[in-house]
Scaffold this motif. Structure first.
Motif, PDB file in Angstrom:
ATOM      1  N   SER A  71       0.722  -1.396  -0.062  1.00  0.00           N
ATOM      2  CA  SER A  71       0.020   0.021   0.052  1.00  0.00           C
ATOM      3  C   SER A  71       0.858   1.306  -0.005  1.00  0.00           C
ATOM      4  CB  SER A  71      -0.819   0.167   1.102  1.00  0.00           C
ATOM      5  OG  SER A  71      -1.839  -1.094   1.113  1.00  0.00           O
ATOM      6  N   GLN A 110      -7.443   2.391   1.085  1.00  0.00           N
ATOM      7  CA  GLN A 110      -7.431   0.995   0.368  1.00  0.00           C
ATOM      8  C   GLN A 110      -8.553   1.013  -0.828  1.00  0.00           C
ATOM      9  OE1 GLN A 110      -5.032  -1.076   0.732  1.00  0.00           O
ATOM     10  NE2 GLN A 110      -4.373  -0.331   2.569  1.00  0.00           N
ATOM     11  N   THR A 114      -6.624  -1.217  -6.079  1.00  0.00           N
ATOM     12  CA  THR A 114      -7.390  -2.259  -5.319  1.00  0.00           C
ATOM     13  C   THR A 114      -6.922  -3.618  -5.892  1.00  0.00           C
ATOM     14  OG1 THR A 114      -9.303  -2.714  -7.151  1.00  0.00           O
ATOM     15  CG2 THR A 114      -9.608  -1.025  -5.407  1.00  0.00           C
ATOM     16  N   HIS A 115      -7.204  -4.759  -5.233  1.00  0.00           N
ATOM     17  CA  HIS A 115      -6.572  -5.942  -5.575  1.00  0.00           C
ATOM     18  C   HIS A 115      -6.966  -6.316  -6.886  1.00  0.00           C
ATOM     19  CE1 HIS A 115      -6.108  -6.845  -1.228  1.00  0.00           C
ATOM     20  NE2 HIS A 115      -5.086  -7.303  -1.562  1.00  0.00           N
ATOM     21  N   SER A 146       2.095  -7.511   1.291  1.00  0.00           N
ATOM     22  CA  SER A 146       0.820  -6.864   1.889  1.00  0.00           C
ATOM     23  C   SER A 146      -0.332  -6.982   1.012  1.00  0.00           C
ATOM     24  CB  SER A 146       1.479  -5.279   2.502  1.00  0.00           C
ATOM     25  OG  SER A 146       0.337  -4.847   3.392  1.00  0.00           O
ATOM     26  N   LEU A 147      -0.666  -5.613   0.447  1.00  0.00           N
ATOM     27  CA  LEU A 147      -1.748  -5.515  -0.518  1.00  0.00           C
ATOM     28  C   LEU A 147      -1.377  -6.340  -1.891  1.00  0.00           C
ATOM     29  CD1 LEU A 147      -3.975  -4.203  -1.936  1.00  0.00           C
ATOM     30  CD2 LEU A 147      -2.745  -2.371  -2.610  1.00  0.00           C
TER      31      LEU A 147
END
Length: 317
Positions: A71, A110, A114-115, A146-147
């Motif tokens: 992130s 977040q 995004t993913h 992380s992300l």
């Protein structure tokens, strides 16, 4: 003077040859649901990444590791892993999902990147790199932190991959301190090996959620495992001391479900979090603020060793 200029120029040639900016088209789906149910209507996005080849490969075809940052974007601790891989004879690709969207950080929100966006970016990068003369496209792994760890993990979720419509497959997945607190209704993951590395004391994305998810997936035969580093916090592979990040989410108490169409559901009401404001509402009811992050030298050393052995086993042996 002329000789000095020529010598300097010659020194820079290998550096220029070893680095290549790769550009490709992706899109901006907010959620997995956008990919699964409305993929054709997603806004197109230009994305790039940095391909770095090992030294002295000549015209050889080599394996590749695609790296996905967290992130806060790319950091030195991420790049250390990629250098380890190149020293082993493996090419690396730094996915630039944030920079391509003019975003520097998603900590505390977040929602900007995004993913879903980053997983799509990863597969679009895989597609374009399949045409590169030096890349062995059958031996490409994905890793992230992380992300980006969530990208590495959920790029192996087959309903999403099928919706993207790509035949290419990652040969291995190495998620490092990923968010595991969203559990899909359909536990349908890749046959490629997945291994999670996470710190015991991680209160940004809880290790317990990853242990539980791995157990569920192992029970149905998924090729997945986990290593939990004792005494380590989030971002244990940094060289900086442990600090509190006041504006970041702590997901320790979050346990969310994801339906078959890729919608993450709020606790209690089961409302799909399919937009930024719905996600913010959903996070309000389970997430807190102020997790800790920072280095743990023993765990960093162990993770570098494990990562090297993992990539050797699945890409080189």
């Amino acid at each position: 003077m002329i000789q000095k200029i020529i010598f300097t120029f010659l020194l820079t040639i290998p550096i220029i040859q070893a680095q290549e900016i790769i550009n490709f088209k992706s899109a901006n789906p907010f959620s997995f649901n956008d990919v699964i149910t409305d993929f054709s209507n997603q806004e197109e996005q230009d994305v790039s990444g940095i391909l770095r080849l090992p030294d002295n490969i000549d015209n050889k075809i080599v394996p590749l590791v695609i790296g996905v940052a967290g992130s806060k974007g790319w950091g030195e601790h991420h790049l250390e892993y990629l250098k380890l891989y190149r020293d082993m004879g493996i090419a690396t690709f730094e996915l630039q999902s944030f920079k391509s969207r003019d975003v520097s950080s998603t900590v505390g929100t977040q929602v900007e990147v995004t993913h879903a966006m980053m997983i799509l970016d990863s597969y679009r990068a895989l597609e374009v790199l399949s045409n590169h003369p030096n890349i062995d496209i059958d031996n490409v792994a994905i890793t992230g932190w992380s992300l980006g760890g969530g990208v590495s993990l959920f790029s192996g979720w087959l309903p999403l991959k099928k919706a993207i419509g790509i035949d290419l497959t990652f040969a291995a997945h190495l998620p490092i301190y990923p968010p595991c607190f969203v559990v899909p209704e359909l536990l349908d993951f890749t046959d490629s090996p997945i291994h999670i590395l996470i710190g015991e004391l991680d209160n940004w994305v809880p290790a317990a959620a990853c242990v539980d998810l791995v157990s569920e997936l192992q029970d149905i035969g998924t090729n997945i495992d986990i290593t939990v580093y004792e005494g380590a916090h989030h971002s244990f592979d940094r060289s900086t001391p442990v600090v509190k990040v006041d504006d970041a989410y702590s997901f320790t108490d979050c346990r969310l479900k994801m339906d078959a169409e890729g919608s993450v559901l709020m606790n209690y009401w089961n409302v799909p979090m399919t937009s930024p404001w719905l996600q913010k509402i959903g996070m309000y009811f389970c997430a807190e603020r102020g997790p800790f992050m920072g280095g743990h030298p023993k765990s960093k050393e162990k993770s570098h060793l494990f990562a090297s052995e993992f990539m050797k086993k699945h890409l080189l042996d």
